[in-house]
Structures are given as structure tokens and as C-alpha cells.
Scaffold this motif. Structure first.
Motif, mmCIF file in Angstrom:
data_model
loop_
_atom_site.group_PDB
_atom_site.id
_atom_site.type_symbol
_atom_site.label_atom_id
_atom_site.label_comp_id
_atom_site.label_asym_id
_atom_site.label_seq_id
_atom_site.Cartn_x
_atom_site.Cartn_y
_atom_site.Cartn_z
ATOM 1 N N SER B 22 -10.418 -6.434 12.859
ATOM 2 C CA SER B 22 -10.300 -5.389 11.837
ATOM 3 C C SER B 22 -11.472 -5.444 10.850
ATOM 4 O O SER B 22 -11.782 -4.482 10.163
ATOM 5 C CB SER B 22 -8.966 -5.498 11.088
ATOM 6 N N PHE B 23 -12.144 -6.635 10.758
ATOM 7 C CA PHE B 23 -13.322 -6.725 9.878
ATOM 8 C C PHE B 23 -14.524 -6.008 10.494
ATOM 9 O O PHE B 23 -15.410 -5.558 9.795
ATOM 10 C CB PHE B 23 -13.787 -8.193 9.702
ATOM 11 N N LEU B 24 -14.570 -6.030 11.822
ATOM 12 C CA LEU B 24 -15.828 -5.713 12.501
ATOM 13 C C LEU B 24 -16.416 -4.344 12.169
ATOM 14 O O LEU B 24 -17.614 -4.234 11.927
ATOM 15 C CB LEU B 24 -15.667 -5.873 14.019
ATOM 16 N N PRO B 25 -15.575 -3.279 12.139
ATOM 17 C CA PRO B 25 -16.184 -1.970 11.867
ATOM 18 C C PRO B 25 -16.980 -1.965 10.557
ATOM 19 O O PRO B 25 -18.010 -1.308 10.451
ATOM 20 C CB PRO B 25 -14.987 -1.027 11.782
ATOM 21 N N ASP B 26 -16.520 -2.744 9.567
ATOM 22 C CA ASP B 26 -17.219 -2.770 8.282
ATOM 23 C C ASP B 26 -18.570 -3.464 8.374
ATOM 24 O O ASP B 26 -19.515 -3.088 7.692
ATOM 25 C CB ASP B 26 -16.370 -3.530 7.240
ATOM 26 N N LEU B 27 -18.631 -4.504 9.169
ATOM 27 C CA LEU B 27 -19.812 -5.370 9.140
ATOM 28 C C LEU B 27 -20.700 -5.213 10.370
ATOM 29 O O LEU B 27 -21.709 -5.905 10.493
ATOM 30 C CB LEU B 27 -19.360 -6.834 9.025
ATOM 31 N N ALA B 28 -20.304 -4.291 11.285
ATOM 32 C CA ALA B 28 -20.903 -4.239 12.621
ATOM 33 C C ALA B 28 -22.428 -4.293 12.642
ATOM 34 O O ALA B 28 -23.092 -3.635 11.845
ATOM 35 C CB ALA B 28 -20.445 -2.953 13.321
ATOM 36 N N ILE B 93 -11.871 -18.757 3.046
ATOM 37 C CA ILE B 93 -10.690 -19.623 3.043
ATOM 38 C C ILE B 93 -9.654 -18.859 2.225
ATOM 39 O O ILE B 93 -9.860 -18.608 1.033
ATOM 40 C CB ILE B 93 -11.004 -21.000 2.443
ATOM 41 N N ILE B 94 -8.591 -18.448 2.893
ATOM 42 C CA ILE B 94 -7.631 -17.542 2.270
ATOM 43 C C ILE B 94 -6.306 -18.265 2.035
ATOM 44 O O ILE B 94 -5.813 -18.979 2.924
ATOM 45 C CB ILE B 94 -7.387 -16.304 3.171
ATOM 46 N N GLU B 95 -5.759 -18.095 0.856
ATOM 47 C CA GLU B 95 -4.434 -18.642 0.561
ATOM 48 C C GLU B 95 -3.397 -17.696 1.166
ATOM 49 O O GLU B 95 -3.503 -16.472 0.977
ATOM 50 C CB GLU B 95 -4.250 -18.740 -0.948
ATOM 51 N N GLU B 96 -2.430 -18.236 1.879
ATOM 52 C CA GLU B 96 -1.429 -17.355 2.486
ATOM 53 C C GLU B 96 -0.758 -16.531 1.392
ATOM 54 O O GLU B 96 -0.547 -17.001 0.279
ATOM 55 C CB GLU B 96 -0.390 -18.141 3.285
ATOM 56 N N GLY B 97 -0.499 -15.307 1.697
ATOM 57 C CA GLY B 97 0.123 -14.447 0.705
ATOM 58 C C GLY B 97 -0.841 -13.445 0.083
ATOM 59 O O GLY B 97 -0.425 -12.519 -0.613
ATOM 60 N N LEU B 98 -2.142 -13.615 0.326
ATOM 61 C CA LEU B 98 -3.106 -12.630 -0.212
ATOM 62 C C LEU B 98 -2.786 -11.259 0.390
ATOM 63 O O LEU B 98 -2.501 -11.138 1.583
ATOM 64 C CB LEU B 98 -4.534 -13.043 0.165
ATOM 65 N N LEU B 99 -2.829 -10.245 -0.441
ATOM 66 C CA LEU B 99 -2.582 -8.892 0.066
ATOM 67 C C LEU B 99 -3.696 -8.495 1.031
ATOM 68 O O LEU B 99 -4.879 -8.658 0.710
ATOM 69 C CB LEU B 99 -2.548 -7.888 -1.093
ATOM 70 N N ILE B 100 -3.300 -7.975 2.176
ATOM 71 C CA ILE B 100 -4.328 -7.542 3.133
ATOM 72 C C ILE B 100 -5.169 -6.418 2.512
ATOM 73 O O ILE B 100 -6.373 -6.329 2.740
ATOM 74 C CB ILE B 100 -3.676 -7.149 4.477
ATOM 75 N N ALA B 101 -4.525 -5.611 1.690
ATOM 76 C CA ALA B 101 -5.276 -4.540 1.019
ATOM 77 C C ALA B 101 -6.380 -5.120 0.130
ATOM 78 O O ALA B 101 -7.471 -4.552 0.032
ATOM 79 C CB ALA B 101 -4.327 -3.689 0.187
ATOM 80 N N ASP B 102 -6.099 -6.270 -0.499
ATOM 81 C CA ASP B 102 -7.128 -6.908 -1.329
ATOM 82 C C ASP B 102 -8.282 -7.422 -0.474
ATOM 83 O O ASP B 102 -9.452 -7.301 -0.849
ATOM 84 C CB ASP B 102 -6.529 -8.067 -2.144
ATOM 85 N N LEU B 103 -7.919 -7.998 0.672
ATOM 86 C CA LEU B 103 -8.969 -8.482 1.571
ATOM 87 C C LEU B 103 -9.853 -7.318 2.014
ATOM 88 O O LEU B 103 -11.078 -7.434 2.096
ATOM 89 C CB LEU B 103 -8.314 -9.172 2.774
ATOM 90 N N LYS B 104 -9.217 -6.178 2.299
ATOM 91 C CA LYS B 104 -9.990 -4.984 2.732
ATOM 92 C C LYS B 104 -10.943 -4.536 1.619
ATOM 93 O O LYS B 104 -12.068 -4.116 1.873
ATOM 94 C CB LYS B 104 -9.036 -3.837 3.068
ATOM 95 N N LYS B 105 -10.435 -4.602 0.381
ATOM 96 C CA LYS B 105 -11.294 -4.192 -0.742
ATOM 97 C C LYS B 105 -12.498 -5.132 -0.865
ATOM 98 O O LYS B 105 -13.622 -4.691 -1.107
ATOM 99 C CB LYS B 105 -10.493 -4.255 -2.069
ATOM 100 N N ILE B 106 -12.239 -6.414 -0.656
ATOM 101 C CA ILE B 106 -13.332 -7.397 -0.745
ATOM 102 C C ILE B 106 -14.349 -7.139 0.361
ATOM 103 O O ILE B 106 -15.559 -7.148 0.138
ATOM 104 C CB ILE B 106 -12.762 -8.833 -0.677
ATOM 105 N N LEU B 107 -13.818 -6.860 1.569
ATOM 106 C CA LEU B 107 -14.719 -6.575 2.697
ATOM 107 C C LEU B 107 -15.559 -5.336 2.424
ATOM 108 O O LEU B 107 -16.751 -5.292 2.743
ATOM 109 C CB LEU B 107 -13.902 -6.356 3.964
ATOM 110 N N ALA B 108 -14.931 -4.320 1.836
ATOM 111 C CA ALA B 108 -15.670 -3.085 1.558
ATOM 112 C C ALA B 108 -16.811 -3.372 0.587
ATOM 113 O O ALA B 108 -17.918 -2.838 0.744
ATOM 114 C CB ALA B 108 -14.730 -2.025 0.986
ATOM 115 N N SER B 109 -16.572 -4.243 -0.393
ATOM 116 C CA SER B 109 -17.676 -4.484 -1.328
ATOM 117 C C SER B 109 -18.716 -5.422 -0.735
ATOM 118 O O SER B 109 -19.895 -5.336 -1.086
ATOM 119 C CB SER B 109 -17.187 -4.944 -2.701
#
Lengths: 363, 333
Positions: B22-28, B93-109
Motif C-alpha cells: 500500500s506504500f508503493l504507489p506513493d513512493l514508486a 518502527i511503529i507502535e501498535e495502535g497507530l492509526l493507519i490514516a496517520d501513517l498514510k498522512k506521513i507517507l504523503a508528506s
């Protein structure tokens, strides 16, 4: 920005300095009581700009520095009790007690947390109902009202695991104690800014009346301090000591009455142990018996062990204005901000730290 | 319920694969898309290589987030050696429980910052740890860049006479993060200055071959950077207080908390020591560059007091600017 830039204006600063140079004739020994003033004086290089006949001494107004070793030992012993969280202002954790520091206690397993205010400590108590949360209450009249407020809030919210170890100190009695020691021959005192915002300027009147020493309450910007020095020099030259406020935007003669009431609701005047000075009657604030369930001194049994001061450290005489950091054999060598021996090197408001950071004083 | 990262996302199984894909399209890019055990790429000449780990609380702050920080920080470390940044690695290194939406926002930036800096992310890793074992998300990036022929930049290269140039006002990042973390509300919120500076450095290098030192004053602030120049070069530095710009809101926050802006972190500024003859052309090039508009000469390198930084104060006195000892702590009273 309002209240900063205009108080750093170089043109006005030069005018004030010209006035001071023109007016000052007699030798004048001035003490800035407050550590915040010491730092500001060094940071802006003000000592270099004043006439040679004006001598500036640093006083005991640094809350971390005046905390006695045995009070620190008590805080550390509390930290080693099971199920206790110690909360403290940052600088305190680095100050060495007789054998160790809160920082070292933390590395040995004590739960010691740095907070920015007593409200943060109260929040930790709220979040950890199974633990006893003890706030190390240091500071002068500036911080005491907020800590009083935290106790009242704990009462209101029925938080039963919050405690304060009150090491609070009040300023006018220690000023009197230092003057009574007769070790420093002062012409004027730059009275604390933030403390006076709470207590006002009336409590210093005895200094002008009984000791014939000039007083000016100052803010912390360079022009504030120069204005206060100018006021003191005017008083000294005219031989008419009085108490002036050179910090009118922050201090009213009567102080902040609601804050004083808050302090008086929770605390009562008692003796306090000052590093380098000893126990001074009526110079501290203790939790009133009505609120003793929040008083860490009354609710925990500890054995802090015997107290001793670090060998060779002269923080005590520096705090009394008798010595300067340069007189200390440890300064800049054995004692540095990285490896402080005494509290005046630890605190950002300490004289030794100010001399070390801002002056050409590296060992 | 909002989707959150589970321990299973780090297990190496199907969930892990789905997350990584799911990360790949952003960073391809062609190197990353191969998904082999290591990235294989070509590079010529002298290489610069750096790594840094990013832990920031809060992970989203005014003017950026941990993703933008992780890209800009490593890009800037490469740029400060005069290197042209090319490739980054990216490890979470991700702590379990992080919102996937937050991870997506981080990836976008991360994507946005990498595009802006012109770097590609060519390898990566994701681990998930138990709650409490990390604080939401930690990011590590390593970066590779090429150093153009003739470029020799080091904090040890300052020479007496060099001019000290600062690219803009100081303290924004530190105050932005601190005020958000501590819930301090100021009338004018301060955005972080987090930005990739490789474009600015390229413009400076194009203007002059006599740039001796470059460093971005991150943790420890401008005071630490200038002490690095002075200490490593065994030269003195004299700066002028009134030349150093501080945003009004940052100054207000510093006064309120008892901090000195000289010690506050920046993430989009640089300080340089430049040969005196080239200082004006470098300054002009900086002012034309996107992140150098506020550039100004703040002082110079001197032969006296080697290893020490001295500041002339606004009122005409002078004082030593020392390095900070540890964590900056707000005033007590």
C-alpha cells in the motif's frame, strides 16, 4: 513584539547608560537578588557598560540554588519509595544532594518525571491512581500560588494520590537575614520582578527604612534593569533610599491580591532551610494542617541519611553575595555545567552557570 | 472503528505485505519497485552517506510532520557536505495502535518532501512493536549523495576573515513543536521551518567555490553550530546580535519560557562560513533561492579567541555564546 523589542532599544539603552554615567559619583555596591536578573545582566553584557564605581553582586534568588542538601536528600529518598512518582521542575533533577541526585535516582529505577507546572503533576496523579504522585515544590512567591491552586484542585476533584513536598521560600525574610549577617555592604538592591508581581513592592519598605538601602523592582529586559540601576543611583546619590518600581507594566505596589490569597489559603509561614545560609525563621511556606493529606512531608516515612555539603563548594557564600564564582577553587575545573558540584552551576539561573556560560571563565 | 496498525502488520506475513504494497504507489520508482533485499543503483565519483533517526512528539506539528522531517533532515545532512542528495532509505518502527490514516498522512508528506528535494526512496523497512515500546512512530532515513568535484566543505575549514552567513530567522521549528506538545497557545501560531535545503546549497555552490563550512542548526541551535565551526577550525567567531532575525512570535515564546533563540532547533536554515571576497555573491544567490530569502551576514571568523564564539550585544557589550549542556528547560520563576 510588544514588551520585548521596545525594552531592548539600543538608542534608549545608550541614553539610560549616559544618564547613569553622568549621575553616578559615589561607589555603589548593588545586589540583584534574583537569578533571572543575573542571567539577563550577563546575557546582555550590562556589567561591562556600567561605570567602574558601580559593583554588581548576585544574590540568593535562584530557587534551585537555595534548596538545601538535606531537602534534596528527602526528595531523593521519597523517589526510592515503592509506587511513588516524583514530579519536579527540570533543573532540580540534576542538583547533587549529599550522595546522589534525582537524575541518578531515576537511573537506579526511581520514577522521576520532569514537569513544566504543578498542573502537569496533577494530571500525572489523575492518570496513575494506583501510584502516589509527589511534586517537589520549589520556588518563591512566584510559583507558590500555582502550586497552592493545584492542591485546591486536587481537593475539588477528590484526587487522593497527589502530594506536594513544600520547599517554598519567601523573599523579604531572606533579604533581612542577609542584611543582618552584615557580610555585604550594600548601597542598593534590585528587587525581584516576578516575585514582586505577586507580593508587590510594600514588603521591601523595611529595607529602605531600617537599613537605609535603596530598592528598585526591575523587569528582565536590559532597559528594565538599566532603569532600575538608574533609580538606585539617584537614591544613593541623593542619600534618600526608598522603594521604587521600575517595572510598572508587571508590578503594582499592592501586588496580585488573588494570588496572595491563594497562597495564604493553602500555605502558612514557617522556617526554611537555605543552602549556605541555614535555617531562617519565617522564610518558608508549609502546607497548612487543613490540607495535610496533600503534604508529602507528613504522609511518607523516609530516612534520608546524614547530610553533607560537597567539599570545596562555596555556593553558600556565593548565594550570600560574599564570594563570586571566580573565588571558588572548583569553578570551571572540577565543577562545570556538565559535571556540577554545587547547585549554582546546575540551575540556568545560578550565578556559577551564568559566569560560566556568558563570561570568559572557563577553568 | 478507525483502522489501526496491529502487531501482525509487522509479522512478515500477508498483512505486512499488504501494508508495504500500500506504500508503493506513493513512493514508486524503478529501483524500489523491484522489492529485492537491497536496492541496486549506480553512482559516480565521491559519495556522501548519512543516517538519522527521527522521534518527535507530536508527530504532526504546525508546518510539518515526522515524515517531512525525516526526509528533509537527511537531505539537509547530505547537502551540508556539499553533496547532491540522490537516494534515501526509509525505515519505520511503529507502535501498535497507530492509526493507519496517520501513517498514510506521513507517507504523503514523505512523498511530497522527497519530490521537492528531488530524491528517491529506494529501500525500506517496517517493524511494529508492542504498545509502550515506541512512541507512535519512529522513522529512520539514510541518504546517499554525490559530492561534486572540487567541493570541500567541513566545519573544520573556517578561516579568519571568512564571513558567517545565516539563511534566515531562527528558532521556528523548536518553538513550533514545543508549543504544540505543551499545549501553549500563542496568538500567532509558529509554523516549523522544516524544508529541504539542497536547492539552496546548489545555488550557493554555483555562485562560489569558496564556501568553507555549511551546517544546518538543528538540535542545539545556531549557538551549537557556530561553536562547531569555531572548535573544529580552531578559530574565533564574532557575531552581532542585531543581525540575527527572530520571528516576533518565537521571541515572545522564548521570553515567556526563559529560552534563548540561539539554542532553539531549526529544520530549514543553514549557517555558512564563506571566504570574504565571495560573501556578497553567495548572499545574493541565497536571497534569490526559495529557502534563503532572509539570508544575512551575521558575523565573521577571527584569529583571536580560537574555539570561542563571541556575540556583540545590541547595547554594545559582548558576551560568550557557549554550547548548551543538556535539554533546554523552561524557567521556574
Amino acid at each position: 513584539m510588544k514588551f520585548v523589542e521596545e525594552y531592548r532599544d539600543p538608542e534608549l539603552g545608550k541614553k539610560l547608560l549616559d544618564m547613569i554615567h553622568e549621575r553616578s559619583r559615589k561607589p555603589a555596591r548593588l545586589m540583584e537578588f534574583c537569578g533571572g536578573h543575573t542571567v539577563a545582566i550577563f546575557k546582555h553584557g550590562l556589567r561591562q557598560l556600567l561605570p567602574d564605581n558601580i559593583e554588581m553582586l548576585s544574590g540568593p534568588g535562584c530557587p534551585v540554588c537555595v534548596t538545601a542538601s538535606d531537602d534534596l536528600d528527602r526528595a531523593i529518598a521519597l523517589g526510592h519509595l515503592p509506587d511513588v512518582i516524583i514530579t519536579s521542575f527540570g533543573d532540580m533533577v540534576r542538583v547533587p544532594g549529599s550522595r546522589s541526585s534525582l537524575q541518578e535516582a531515576r537511573s537506579e529505577g526511581a520514577d522521576v518525571r520532569i514537569v513544566y507546572s504543578a498542573q502537569d503533576a496533577l494530571a500525572i496523579a489523575r492518570d496513575n491512581p494506583e501510584k502516589s504522585v509527589i511534586f517537589i515544590g520549589i520556588g518563591f512567591e512566584t510559583t507558590a500560588p500555582t502550586i497552592a491552586a493545584s492542591i485546591l484542585q486536587a481537593e475539588q476533584e477528590k484526587i487522593s494520590n497527589y502530594y506536594v513536598l513544600s520547599l517554598h521560600k519567601v523573599c523579604p525574610p531572606i533579604m533581612k537575614a542577609i542584611l543582618d549577617l552584615g557580610e555585604v555592604n550594600l548601597g542598593g538592591i534590585i528587587c525581584p520582578g516576578h516575585v514582586s508581581a505577586i507580593i508587590g513592592s510594600h514588603p521591601y519598605q523595611f529595607i529602605a527604612d531600617d537599613y537605609k538601602i535603596a530598592c528598585a523592582v526591575s523587569g528582565f529586559e536590559p532597559l528594565d534593569i538599566l532603569l532600575a540601576v538608574d533609580r538606585l543611583i539617584r537614591q544613593i546619590e541623593s542619600g534618600q533610599p526608598t522603594v521604587e518600581i521600575a517595572y510598572r507594566r508587571g508590578v503594582k505596589p499592592e501586588g496580585n491580591v488573588p494570588a496572595i490569597r491563594l497562597m495564604e489559603t493553602v500555605f502558612e509561614i514557617g522556617e526554611a532551610n537555605w543552602r549556605g545560609i541555614g535555617v531562617v525563621p519565617s522564610s518558608g511556606l508549609q502546607v497548612k494542617s487543613q490540607y495535610e493529606k496533600y503534604d508529602a512531608a507528613k504522609n511518607f516515612k523516609i530516612d534520608p541519611g546524614p547530610t553533607h555539603e560537597p567539599e570545596g563548594c562555596i555556593c553558600g557564600s556565593i548565594l550570600r553575595g560574599v564570594s563570586t564564582p571566580k573565588d571558588c577553587g572548583l569553578f570551571g575545573g572540577t565543577c562545570t555545567p556538565e559535571h556540577p558540584v554545587g547547585p549554582c552551576m546546575v540551575s540556568s539561573e545560578g550565578s556559577c552557570a551564568a559566569y560560566y556560560h556568558y563570561g570568559d571563565n572557563h577553568g | 472503528m478507525d483502522d489501526r496498525i496491529l502487531l501482525a502488520h509487522g509479522s512478515g506475513g500477508k498483512l505486512s505485505q499488504d501494508l508495504i504494497r500500500s506504500f508503493l504507489p506513493d513512493l514508486a520508482n524503478p529501483i524500489l519497485n523491484r522489492l529485492d533485499d537491497s536496492a541496486v543503483f549506480e553512482a559516480n565519483g565521491r559519495l556522501a552517506f548519512t543516517t538519522d533517526s527521527y522521534t518527535v512528539n507530536p508527530i504532526f506539528f504546525n508546518g510539518g510532520d515526522i515524515g517531512r522531517l525525516a526526509v528533509c533532515g537527511t537531505v539537509n545532512d547530505l547537502a551540508m557536505s556539499g553533496a547532491r542528495p540522490l537516494y534515501l532509505s526509509l525505515a519505520f518502527i511503529i507502535e501498535e495502535g497507530l492509526l493507519i490514516a496517520d501513517l498514510k498522512k506521513i507517507l504523503a508528506s514523505i512523498k511530497e518532501a522527497a519530490n521537492e528535494a528531488g530524491v528517491k526512496i529506494i529501500t525500506g523497512d517496517t517493524k511494529v512493536v508492542d504498545q509502550g515500546s515506541a512512541d507512535k512512530i519512529f522513522v529512520n532515513t539514510a541518504g546517499v549523495g554525490t559530492v561534486p568535484e572540487g567541493v570541500d566543505i567541513s566545519a573544520a575549514n573556517a578561516r579568519p576573515g571568512d564571513k558567517i552567513i545565516l539563511s534566515g530567522n531562527i528558532g521556528d521549528h523548536g518553538i513550533a513543536v514545543l508549543s504544540q506538545r505543551e499545549g501553549l497557545k500563542f496568538n500567532t501560531p509558529v509554523p516549523s521551518d522544516c524544508a529541504p535545503l539542497n536547492g539552496l546549497v546548489a545555488d550557493m555552490l554555483a555562485a562560489s567555490a569558496n564556501i568553507h563550512c555549511l551546517r544546518d542548526p538543528t538540535r542545539g541551535g545556531l549557538a551549537t553550530t557556530l561553536n562547531d565551526f569555531a572548535g573544529q577550525s580552531q578559530a574565533g567567531i564574532v557575531i552581532e546580535e542585531d543581525k540575527i532575525a527572530v520571528d516576533k512570535a518565537v521571541l515572545a515564546a522564548c521570553e515567556f519560557l526563559g529560552f534563548d533563540p540561539l539554542y532553539i532547533a531549526n529544520e530549514g536554515k543553514l549557517a555558512a562560513a564563506v571566504a570574504p571576497g565571495d560573501a556578497e555573491v553567495v548572499l545574493a544567490a541565497m536571497k534569490r533561492s526559495k529557502y534563503g530569502g532572509g539570508a544575512v551576514i551575521i558575523g565573521e571568523v577571527v584569529a583571536e579567541h580560537p574555539g570561542q564564539v563571541v556575540m556583540k550585544t545590541t547595547l554594545g557589550a559582548s558576551r560568550i555564546v557557549d554550547i548548551p549542556v543538556g535539554e533546554l528547560l523552561p524557567r521556574i520563576c
